[in-house]
Design a protein around this motif. Structure first.
Motif, PDB file in Angstrom:
ATOM      1  N   ASP A  20       1.085  -5.229  42.855  1.00  0.00           N
ATOM      2  CA  ASP A  20       1.274  -5.339  44.486  1.00  0.00           C
ATOM      3  C   ASP A  20       0.383  -6.407  45.004  1.00  0.00           C
ATOM      4  OD1 ASP A  20       2.589  -2.744  44.602  1.00  0.00           O
ATOM      5  OD2 ASP A  20       1.099  -1.757  44.539  1.00  0.00           O
ATOM      6  N   LYS A  24       0.202  -5.636  49.051  1.00  0.00           N
ATOM      7  CA  LYS A  24      -0.363  -4.552  49.748  1.00  0.00           C
ATOM      8  C   LYS A  24      -1.647  -4.258  48.944  1.00  0.00           C
ATOM      9  CE  LYS A  24       2.028  -0.743  47.515  1.00  0.00           C
ATOM     10  NZ  LYS A  24       2.821   0.399  47.534  1.00  0.00           N
ATOM     11  N   TYR A  62      -5.758  -0.351  57.312  1.00  0.00           N
ATOM     12  CA  TYR A  62      -4.871  -1.303  56.461  1.00  0.00           C
ATOM     13  C   TYR A  62      -5.745  -1.736  55.003  1.00  0.00           C
ATOM     14  CZ  TYR A  62      -1.642  -0.993  60.168  1.00  0.00           C
ATOM     15  OH  TYR A  62      -0.754  -0.818  61.309  1.00  0.00           O
ATOM     16  N   GLU A  66      -7.821  -4.635  46.481  1.00  0.00           N
ATOM     17  CA  GLU A  66      -7.032  -5.704  45.902  1.00  0.00           C
ATOM     18  C   GLU A  66      -7.786  -6.448  44.849  1.00  0.00           C
ATOM     19  OE1 GLU A  66      -6.168  -8.283  48.938  1.00  0.00           O
ATOM     20  OE2 GLU A  66      -7.676  -7.905  50.043  1.00  0.00           O
TER      21      GLU A  66
END
Length: 138
Positions: A20, A24, A62, A66
C-alpha cells in the motif's frame, strides 16, 4: 536457523505496508485481522520497527502506519534486526576443527548476504505474498 514469530510477523506487517506504499496507511489491527494474529503482539513488534526508523505513524482519522522509506530501500535483514533477538545460523563450540568453522562461517555469510540484499520490494515483485506456505527453517 529458525526465524521466530516476531520476525515473520514483522515481515508480514512490512509487506502489507509495502503493498500500500504511497496509497494508504494501515492500522496494526487491520494487518493483525488479515493475518489472524494478536494485534497486541503485533503492536509490540511494530514498536520495534518504528524505533529502528523503518515505519512511521500518523494519528487521527486518516492515520496509521506507513513505510518510512521506499520498499526497495528496506531489506529483510533490517526488519529481522529490528524485531529478532538474534539470528544464529549455527551455534559453534570450541571443539570444532578449522574446516568446520570455515563451513559455518560461509553458511552464516551466505544467509546474511541474502537477508541484507533482499528488499521487501523484491519479495513483492516475485509475487510471494503467501508466507504461510513457507517454513523459515534452514
Amino acid at each position: 536457523m529458525k526465524i521466530s514469530t516476531k520476525g515473520r510477523y514483522g515481515l508480514y506487517f512490512m509487506l502489507s505496508l509495502a503493498r500500500d506504499y504511497g496509497v494508504k496507511k494501515r492500522s496494526v489491527k487491520s494487518v493483525a485481522t488479515e493475518r489472524n494474529i494478536s494485534d497486541l503482539y503485533l503492536e509490540q513488534i511494530v514498536a520495534n520497527l518504528k524505533k529502528d526508523g523503518l515505519v512511521k505513524s500518523t494519528r487521527g482519522a486518516y492515520g496509521g502506519y506507513e513505510l518510512n522509506h521506499p520498499p526497495d530501500e528496506i531489506t529483510v535483514g533490517q526488519i529481522f534486526a529490528a524485531v529478532e533477538e538474534s539470528i544464529i545460523v549455527v551455534d559453534t563450540d570450541d571443539h570444532e576443527s578449522k574446516n568446520e568453522s570455515y563451513l559455518w562461517k560461509r553458511i552464516k555469510d551466505a544467509v546474511n548476504d541474502v537477508l541484507d540484499h533482499t528488499s521487501i520490494h523484491d519479495i513483492i515483485d516475485n509475487d510471494t505474498d503467501d508466507f504461510d506456505g513457507y517454513m523459515f527453517y534452514i
